[in-house]
Design an enzyme around this catalytic site. Structure first.
Site, PDB file in Angstrom:
ATOM      1  N   SER A  69      15.206 -12.803  -8.448  1.00 55.05           N
ATOM      2  CA  SER A  69      13.877 -13.433  -8.532  1.00 55.05           C
ATOM      3  C   SER A  69      13.900 -14.819  -9.154  1.00 55.05           C
ATOM      4  O   SER A  69      13.123 -15.694  -8.773  1.00 55.05           O
ATOM      5  CB  SER A  69      12.922 -12.528  -9.320  1.00 55.05           C
ATOM      6  OG  SER A  69      13.519 -12.135 -10.533  1.00 55.05           O
ATOM      7  N   ARG A  70      14.785 -15.015 -10.133  1.00 56.24           N
ATOM      8  CA  ARG A  70      14.748 -16.260 -10.930  1.00 56.24           C
ATOM      9  C   ARG A  70      16.165 -16.787 -11.128  1.00 56.24           C
ATOM     10  O   ARG A  70      17.143 -16.093 -10.869  1.00 56.24           O
ATOM     11  CB  ARG A  70      14.168 -15.971 -12.324  1.00 56.24           C
ATOM     12  CG  ARG A  70      12.753 -15.533 -12.335  1.00 56.24           C
ATOM     13  CD  ARG A  70      12.266 -15.315 -13.759  1.00 56.24           C
ATOM     14  NE  ARG A  70      12.685 -14.053 -14.339  1.00 56.24           N
ATOM     15  CZ  ARG A  70      13.289 -13.932 -15.518  1.00 56.24           C
ATOM     16  NH1 ARG A  70      13.524 -14.994 -16.254  1.00 56.24           N
ATOM     17  NH2 ARG A  70      13.622 -12.735 -15.982  1.00 56.24           N
ATOM     18  N   ASP A 115      15.037  -1.160 -11.688  1.00 50.78           N
ATOM     19  CA  ASP A 115      15.732  -1.509 -12.926  1.00 50.78           C
ATOM     20  C   ASP A 115      17.205  -1.125 -12.771  1.00 50.78           C
ATOM     21  O   ASP A 115      17.524   0.076 -12.730  1.00 50.78           O
ATOM     22  CB  ASP A 115      15.068  -0.748 -14.086  1.00 50.78           C
ATOM     23  CG  ASP A 115      15.741  -0.993 -15.421  1.00 50.78           C
ATOM     24  OD1 ASP A 115      16.830  -1.616 -15.449  1.00 50.78           O
ATOM     25  OD2 ASP A 115      15.189  -0.545 -16.439  1.00 50.78           O
ATOM     26  N   TYR A 131      27.178  -8.429 -25.397  1.00 55.27           N
ATOM     27  CA  TYR A 131      27.228  -9.172 -24.127  1.00 55.27           C
ATOM     28  C   TYR A 131      28.685  -9.496 -23.739  1.00 55.27           C
ATOM     29  O   TYR A 131      29.079  -9.336 -22.582  1.00 55.27           O
ATOM     30  CB  TYR A 131      26.396 -10.432 -24.310  1.00 55.27           C
ATOM     31  CG  TYR A 131      26.190 -11.291 -23.085  1.00 55.27           C
ATOM     32  CD1 TYR A 131      25.322 -10.894 -22.065  1.00 55.27           C
ATOM     33  CD2 TYR A 131      26.818 -12.531 -22.971  1.00 55.27           C
ATOM     34  CE1 TYR A 131      25.107 -11.722 -20.956  1.00 55.27           C
ATOM     35  CE2 TYR A 131      26.602 -13.359 -21.877  1.00 55.27           C
ATOM     36  CZ  TYR A 131      25.747 -12.947 -20.868  1.00 55.27           C
ATOM     37  OH  TYR A 131      25.531 -13.758 -19.786  1.00 55.27           O
ATOM     38  N   ILE A 184      24.263 -22.513 -18.295  1.00 58.13           N
ATOM     39  CA  ILE A 184      23.522 -22.903 -17.093  1.00 58.13           C
ATOM     40  C   ILE A 184      22.038 -22.946 -17.467  1.00 58.13           C
ATOM     41  O   ILE A 184      21.543 -22.039 -18.164  1.00 58.13           O
ATOM     42  CB  ILE A 184      23.748 -21.882 -15.947  1.00 58.13           C
ATOM     43  CG1 ILE A 184      25.256 -21.636 -15.688  1.00 58.13           C
ATOM     44  CG2 ILE A 184      23.021 -22.322 -14.678  1.00 58.13           C
ATOM     45  CD1 ILE A 184      26.063 -22.829 -15.217  1.00 58.13           C
TER      46      ILE A 184
HETATM   47  P1  NAP Z   1      17.504 -15.166 -15.980  1.00 61.44           P
HETATM   48  O1  NAP Z   1      17.018 -16.516 -15.592  1.00 61.44           O
HETATM   49  O2  NAP Z   1      17.086 -14.565 -17.270  1.00 61.44           O
HETATM   50  O3  NAP Z   1      17.165 -14.149 -14.775  1.00 61.44           O
HETATM   51  C1  NAP Z   1      17.559 -12.809 -14.895  1.00 61.44           C
HETATM   52  C2  NAP Z   1      17.354 -12.111 -13.574  1.00 61.44           C
HETATM   53  O4  NAP Z   1      17.835 -10.762 -13.712  1.00 61.44           O
HETATM   54  C3  NAP Z   1      15.883 -11.988 -13.199  1.00 61.44           C
HETATM   55  O5  NAP Z   1      15.815 -12.005 -11.782  1.00 61.44           O
HETATM   56  C4  NAP Z   1      15.503 -10.600 -13.735  1.00 61.44           C
HETATM   57  O6  NAP Z   1      14.412  -9.987 -13.038  1.00 61.44           O
HETATM   58  C5  NAP Z   1      16.793  -9.850 -13.452  1.00 61.44           C
HETATM   59  N1  NAP Z   1      16.974  -8.664 -14.290  1.00 61.44           N
HETATM   60  C6  NAP Z   1      17.169  -8.613 -15.634  1.00 61.44           C
HETATM   61  N2  NAP Z   1      17.316  -7.330 -16.031  1.00 61.44           N
HETATM   62  C7  NAP Z   1      17.193  -6.574 -14.910  1.00 61.44           C
HETATM   63  C8  NAP Z   1      17.223  -5.186 -14.665  1.00 61.44           C
HETATM   64  N3  NAP Z   1      17.421  -4.299 -15.654  1.00 61.44           N
HETATM   65  N4  NAP Z   1      17.047  -4.747 -13.389  1.00 61.44           N
HETATM   66  C9  NAP Z   1      16.858  -5.622 -12.374  1.00 61.44           C
HETATM   67  N5  NAP Z   1      16.818  -6.959 -12.545  1.00 61.44           N
HETATM   68  C10 NAP Z   1      16.980  -7.423 -13.801  1.00 61.44           C
HETATM   69  O7  NAP Z   1      19.110 -15.143 -16.010  1.00 61.44           O
HETATM   70  P2  NAP Z   1      20.200 -16.147 -15.394  1.00 61.44           P
HETATM   71  O8  NAP Z   1      20.491 -17.180 -16.405  1.00 61.44           O
HETATM   72  O9  NAP Z   1      19.822 -16.535 -14.022  1.00 61.44           O
HETATM   73  O10 NAP Z   1      21.467 -15.171 -15.378  1.00 61.44           O
HETATM   74  C11 NAP Z   1      21.930 -14.529 -14.201  1.00 61.44           C
HETATM   75  C12 NAP Z   1      23.293 -13.908 -14.488  1.00 61.44           C
HETATM   76  O11 NAP Z   1      24.185 -14.938 -14.909  1.00 61.44           O
HETATM   77  C13 NAP Z   1      23.281 -12.875 -15.619  1.00 61.44           C
HETATM   78  O12 NAP Z   1      24.178 -11.836 -15.306  1.00 61.44           O
HETATM   79  C14 NAP Z   1      23.792 -13.658 -16.814  1.00 61.44           C
HETATM   80  O13 NAP Z   1      24.381 -12.818 -17.758  1.00 61.44           O
HETATM   81  C15 NAP Z   1      24.785 -14.575 -16.144  1.00 61.44           C
HETATM   82  N6  NAP Z   1      25.084 -15.783 -16.910  1.00 61.44           N
HETATM   83  C16 NAP Z   1      24.122 -16.703 -17.177  1.00 61.44           C
HETATM   84  C17 NAP Z   1      24.458 -17.831 -17.909  1.00 61.44           C
HETATM   85  C18 NAP Z   1      23.462 -18.904 -18.241  1.00 61.44           C
HETATM   86  O14 NAP Z   1      23.824 -19.822 -18.988  1.00 61.44           O
HETATM   87  N7  NAP Z   1      22.230 -18.868 -17.743  1.00 61.44           N
HETATM   88  C19 NAP Z   1      25.767 -18.016 -18.362  1.00 61.44           C
HETATM   89  C20 NAP Z   1      26.721 -17.058 -18.058  1.00 61.44           C
HETATM   90  C21 NAP Z   1      26.378 -15.943 -17.324  1.00 61.44           C
HETATM   91  P3  NAP Z   1      12.838 -10.278 -13.459  1.00 61.44           P
HETATM   92  O15 NAP Z   1      12.546 -11.668 -12.953  1.00 61.44           O
HETATM   93  O16 NAP Z   1      12.084  -9.230 -12.724  1.00 61.44           O
HETATM   94  O17 NAP Z   1      12.781 -10.181 -14.939  1.00 61.44           O
END
Ligand code: NAP
Length: 242
Positions: free
Chosen positions: A10-11, A59, A153, A186
């Site tokens: 979604s995001r 979920d 994490y 990111i």
């Molecule tokens: P984000 O913007 O917080 O988005 C999280 C996404 O995951 C949303 O679509 C959310 O859905 C969904 N989600 C969370 N918990 C869930 C659950 N229990 N069941 C189904 N959907 C769930 O995160 P992001 O930064 O894009 O991160 C995406 C991935 O990259 C994650 O695995 C994160 O650990 C990894 N990552 C991110 C970074 C960074 O700097 N951003 C760095 C390293 C790794 P809703 O919209 O419905 O809440």
């Protein structure tokens, strides 16, 4: 129709991945947990490209819900091939271990690591039957390097890295690749509470990455061009050491 299932689509990074895979011609199965508005926005962008997008709201940390939604979908689409699975959904709940309640430990492990098992177990069966597949797991610098305040994490993401390597060996002969992508910082909702300016000083490229930069690598790993790459972890972090 060839489908790509993206969890947490979604995001943020997941949304950029959905759009990238739609641009590559995949019909998108977009999973998310609760944010209907953002999920619909991404769906509209995909449909504007002329590709179908189905919202699968569940979920990923809940095994019963995950299994019910995915098996119902597969039963209703007998000939469908899920060619690409991106295990992207994830959360962080940072705390020093001495202050970390059990709930925080378990919820981060459930959403990031156990979810990999619940989903992959089902989707791999579909890929084995098709003798083709691409699995890409979104892990983190926190899982390759370890980060203070993130024992939950870091453990979850390091666990997914181990599982990536093991699963790659299990299913390589069926033409299914399994790789991980490890982003550094990111710019998404997940990092909006961080001091981007201050942290960027420590990043050789002096900036946070974009969701698009992660999605482009995922797109490559999902493509036929990446057919001989499996069991690997690709870092996308502007030069931070891993
Ligand atoms: P984000 O913007 O917080 O988005 C999280 C996404 O995951 C949303 O679509 C959310 O859905 C969904 N989600 C969370 N918990 C869930 C659950 N229990 N069941 C189904 N959907 C769930 O995160 P992001 O930064 O894009 O991160 C995406 C991935 O990259 C994650 O695995 C994160 O650990 C990894 N990552 C991110 C970074 C960074 O700097 N951003 C760095 C390293 C790794 P809703 O919209 O419905 O809440």
């Amino acid at each position: 129709m060839n489908y790509a299932l993206v969890t947490g689509g979604s995001r943020g990074i997941g949304s950029a991945i959905c759009i990238k895979l739609a641009e590559m011609g995949f019909a998108i199965l977009l999973n998310y947990k609760s944010n209907d508005e953002e999920a619909n926005k991404t769906k509209q962008k995909i449909e504007a490209l002329g590709l179908p997008c189905e919202l699968l709201k569940f979920d990923v940390s809940n095994p019963e819900e995950t299994t019910a939604v995915l098996t119902n979908w597969l039963d209703a689409h007998k000939d469908a091939k899920i060619e690409v699975l991106v295990n992207n959904a994830g959360i962080r709940q940072d705390n020093l271990i001495v202050f970390m309640p059990e709930e925080q430990w378990h919820s981060v492990i459930n959403s990031n690591l156990n979810a990999f098992y619940y989903i992959s177990k089902i989707v791999v069966k579909n890929m084995l039957a098709a003798r083709y597949g691409r699995i890409i797991n979104i892990v983190s610098l926190s899982g390759t390097k370890g980060m203070a305040g993130q024992t939950n994490y870091s453990a979850a993401k390091a666990g997914v890295i181990g599982a990536t390597k093991a699963l790659a060996l299990e299913i390589a002969k069926r033409n299914i690749t399994v790789n991980a992508v490890a982003p550094g910082f990111i710019a998404t909702d997940m990092t909006k509470d961080l001091n981007e300016k201050e942290l960027s000083e420590h990043i050789p490229m002096k900036r946070f990455g974009t969701p698009q930069e992660v999605a482009d690598t995922v797109g490559f790993l999902a493509s036929k061009s990446a057919s001989y790459i499996t069991g690997q972890v690709i870092s996308i972090n502007g030069g931070l050491s891993t």
